[in-house]
Motif scaffolding. Sequence first.
Motif, PDB file in Angstrom:
ATOM      1  N   PRO A  55      42.415  -9.383  40.589  1.00 23.37           N
ATOM      2  CA  PRO A  55      43.450  -8.563  41.206  1.00 23.37           C
ATOM      3  C   PRO A  55      42.885  -7.508  42.159  1.00 23.37           C
ATOM      4  CG  PRO A  55      43.350  -8.198  38.822  1.00 23.37           C
ATOM      5  CD  PRO A  55      42.357  -9.254  39.139  1.00 23.37           C
ATOM      6  N   GLY A  57      41.567  -4.311  43.729  1.00 22.40           N
ATOM      7  CA  GLY A  57      40.965  -3.102  43.195  1.00 22.40           C
ATOM      8  C   GLY A  57      40.218  -3.259  41.885  1.00 22.40           C
ATOM      9  N   ALA A  58      40.037  -4.494  41.416  1.00 21.81           N
ATOM     10  CA  ALA A  58      39.368  -4.703  40.127  1.00 21.81           C
ATOM     11  C   ALA A  58      37.876  -4.382  40.200  1.00 21.81           C
ATOM     12  CB  ALA A  58      39.581  -6.141  39.657  1.00 21.81           C
ATOM     13  N   GLY A  59      37.364  -4.322  41.404  1.00 27.23           N
ATOM     14  CA  GLY A  59      35.936  -4.038  41.567  1.00 27.23           C
ATOM     15  C   GLY A  59      35.147  -5.250  42.037  1.00 27.23           C
ATOM     16  N   THR A  62      32.472  -4.287  44.667  1.00 22.69           N
ATOM     17  CA  THR A  62      31.407  -3.508  44.037  1.00 22.69           C
ATOM     18  C   THR A  62      30.519  -4.439  43.212  1.00 22.69           C
ATOM     19  OG1 THR A  62      33.039  -1.734  43.836  1.00 22.69           O
ATOM     20  CG2 THR A  62      30.949  -1.418  42.694  1.00 22.69           C
ATOM     21  N   SER A  87      38.434  -3.439  50.912  1.00 26.17           N
ATOM     22  CA  SER A  87      37.382  -2.481  50.618  1.00 26.17           C
ATOM     23  C   SER A  87      36.113  -3.017  51.225  1.00 26.17           C
ATOM     24  CB  SER A  87      37.208  -2.375  49.109  1.00 26.17           C
ATOM     25  OG  SER A  87      37.167  -3.672  48.537  1.00 26.17           O
ATOM     26  N   GLU A 146      34.162 -13.803  48.068  1.00 27.69           N
ATOM     27  CA  GLU A 146      35.087 -12.898  47.392  1.00 27.69           C
ATOM     28  C   GLU A 146      36.472 -13.031  47.989  1.00 27.69           C
ATOM     29  OE1 GLU A 146      34.571  -8.579  47.788  1.00 27.69           O
ATOM     30  OE2 GLU A 146      36.664  -8.374  47.189  1.00 27.69           O
ATOM     31  N   LYS A 194      34.884  -2.143  34.996  1.00 30.63           N
ATOM     32  CA  LYS A 194      35.291  -0.774  34.672  1.00 30.63           C
ATOM     33  C   LYS A 194      35.268  -0.569  33.163  1.00 30.63           C
ATOM     34  CE  LYS A 194      38.048  -0.580  38.882  1.00 30.63           C
ATOM     35  NZ  LYS A 194      39.117   0.033  39.650  1.00 30.63           N
ATOM     36  N   VAL A 197      36.041   2.683  31.549  1.00 30.71           N
ATOM     37  CA  VAL A 197      37.413   3.210  31.562  1.00 30.71           C
ATOM     38  C   VAL A 197      38.133   2.827  30.274  1.00 30.71           C
ATOM     39  CG1 VAL A 197      39.647   2.767  32.689  1.00 30.71           C
ATOM     40  CG2 VAL A 197      37.632   3.295  34.084  1.00 30.71           C
ATOM     41  N   THR A 235      29.929  -0.169  39.242  1.00 29.47           N
ATOM     42  CA  THR A 235      29.465   1.010  39.975  1.00 29.47           C
ATOM     43  C   THR A 235      28.080   1.464  39.504  1.00 29.47           C
ATOM     44  OG1 THR A 235      30.939   2.185  38.475  1.00 29.47           O
ATOM     45  CG2 THR A 235      31.634   2.028  40.776  1.00 29.47           C
TER      46      THR A 235
HETATM   47  N1  LIG Z   1      35.215   3.512  36.960  1.00 30.16           N
HETATM   48  C1  LIG Z   1      34.834   2.439  37.626  1.00 30.16           C
HETATM   49  N2  LIG Z   1      35.261   2.248  38.871  1.00 30.16           N
HETATM   50  C2  LIG Z   1      34.865   1.138  39.525  1.00 30.16           C
HETATM   51  C3  LIG Z   1      34.009   0.197  38.924  1.00 30.16           C
HETATM   52  N3  LIG Z   1      33.803  -0.806  39.809  1.00 30.16           N
HETATM   53  C4  LIG Z   1      34.493  -0.479  40.915  1.00 30.16           C
HETATM   54  N4  LIG Z   1      35.132   0.682  40.754  1.00 30.16           N
HETATM   55  C5  LIG Z   1      35.957   1.389  41.733  1.00 30.16           C
HETATM   56  O1  LIG Z   1      37.178   0.688  41.912  1.00 30.16           O
HETATM   57  C6  LIG Z   1      37.607   0.772  43.267  1.00 30.16           C
HETATM   58  C7  LIG Z   1      37.820  -0.615  43.821  1.00 30.16           C
HETATM   59  O2  LIG Z   1      36.580  -1.262  43.884  1.00 30.16           O
HETATM   60  P1  LIG Z   1      36.353  -2.499  44.842  1.00 30.16           P
HETATM   61  O3  LIG Z   1      35.000  -3.030  44.551  1.00 30.16           O
HETATM   62  O4  LIG Z   1      36.671  -2.146  46.224  1.00 30.16           O
HETATM   63  O5  LIG Z   1      37.461  -3.499  44.280  1.00 30.16           O
HETATM   64  P2  LIG Z   1      37.947  -4.870  44.882  1.00 30.16           P
HETATM   65  O6  LIG Z   1      38.382  -5.683  43.743  1.00 30.16           O
HETATM   66  O7  LIG Z   1      36.920  -5.438  45.782  1.00 30.16           O
HETATM   67  O8  LIG Z   1      39.189  -4.402  45.727  1.00 30.16           O
HETATM   68  P3  LIG Z   1      39.983  -5.249  46.841  1.00 30.16           P
HETATM   69  O9  LIG Z   1      38.968  -6.052  47.606  1.00 30.16           O
HETATM   70  O10 LIG Z   1      40.662  -4.215  47.651  1.00 30.16           O
HETATM   71  O11 LIG Z   1      40.941  -6.104  46.091  1.00 30.16           O
HETATM   72  C8  LIG Z   1      36.532   1.556  44.002  1.00 30.16           C
HETATM   73  O12 LIG Z   1      36.930   2.894  44.088  1.00 30.16           O
HETATM   74  C9  LIG Z   1      35.323   1.404  43.106  1.00 30.16           C
HETATM   75  O13 LIG Z   1      34.426   2.474  43.222  1.00 30.16           O
HETATM   76  C10 LIG Z   1      33.569   0.430  37.588  1.00 30.16           C
HETATM   77  O14 LIG Z   1      32.822  -0.348  36.986  1.00 30.16           O
HETATM   78  N5  LIG Z   1      34.016   1.560  36.994  1.00 30.16           N
END
Ligand SMILES: Nc1nc2c(ncn2[C@@H]2O[C@H](COP(=O)(O)OP(=O)(O)OP(=O)(O)O)[C@@H](O)[C@H]2O)c(=O)[nH]1
Length: 322
Positions: A55, A57-59, A62, A87, A146, A194, A197, A235
Amino acid sequence: MQDAAEIAEGIREGRRNALARMISWAENADPRFPAALASIYPRVGGSWRIGVTGPPGAGKSTLTNALAVELRRREKTVGILAIDPTSPFSGGALLGDRIRMEDRTSDPGVFIRSMASRGSHGGLARAAVDACDAMDAFGFDAVVVETVGVGQAEYDVVGAADTVVVVLCPGAGDGIQAMKAGILEVADVLVVNKADVDGADRLMLDLSEAVHTRSIRREGREAEWEVPVIAATATKGEGVEKLLEHVEAHRRFLEGGDLSEMRRRKRVQQVRRVVDERLDEELWGPRGYAERADSGLRKSATPYDVAEEILAAILGNGMETQ
Ligand SMILES: Nc1nc2c(ncn2[C@@H]2O[C@H](COP(=O)(O)OP(=O)(O)OP(=O)(O)O)[C@@H](O)[C@H]2O)c(=O)[nH]1
Ligand SMILES: [Mg+2]
């Protein structure tokens, strides 16, 4: 203007601008792509392809960043294809590593490219697989794709990978619930990102149960693959090593079985995409049937009547009904 042979040679010689060009050809369905692919095709197949979805923002990004860092640490090269990146890749050093993900010149072992799903005329998965073929032939040890897991087109993209990593995270609410069923179907490895969290443990438990049931329902060889559920804090790079170990285990699992058959099955899908795309063009492009449909409707026939007439013209008498 560069021709296919030049680009293919550039790829064989490891020139990144040739790779970038070839991926653009894939994206634009450039008529030079097929010939370029044909001349590098013997080199395709050496990369391990990893699809990363989940989904928004799942990370995923990252985690993909962290995965690339870990792969580089193991002296593996990696090509990354990000579909519709919202992102952007961090662009900064991750975990103190000097690998700058955005700066393509700093590390020749990492190549990052993004691709937009809009504008690809429904040929997103076709273009993505083409791009992966180009990166594969270029010689990366791993190719990571991705894509945000929101629809069939995106599943189709990651489904073409050898190992599909699904990234979930706690606290994203009903959205995840809703897409869980579909998303779990495609997972070879599940990551609860995460982990730092609240709610991560709960999600781990829920998923472990869900996955257990699913793997029993699966047929054939894959029934024996127990989809691992692993925790990660992308992260901080935590869980990434473990993730890679599971990806490696999945690879060994497939290699111990019928990897080439699995890949061929996925290739059949690519043939189908190419045929579909070309047919669509032939049927509804400038030399197609749109005009005829219009004139049929002018005679106040129903869309079905007009469609039948067109189908009969395409397929011959075999299509006549009643
Ligand atoms: N607390 C926490 N935050 C995280 C972690 N991994 C990623 N984030 C945060 O979650 C947010 C989204 O991370 P992204 O890696 O951009 O997520 P994504 O799934 O690629 O997002 P989209 O490509 O927009 O769908 C960022 O602000 C990251 O810093 C984690 O392990 N822990
Ligand atoms: Mg992302």
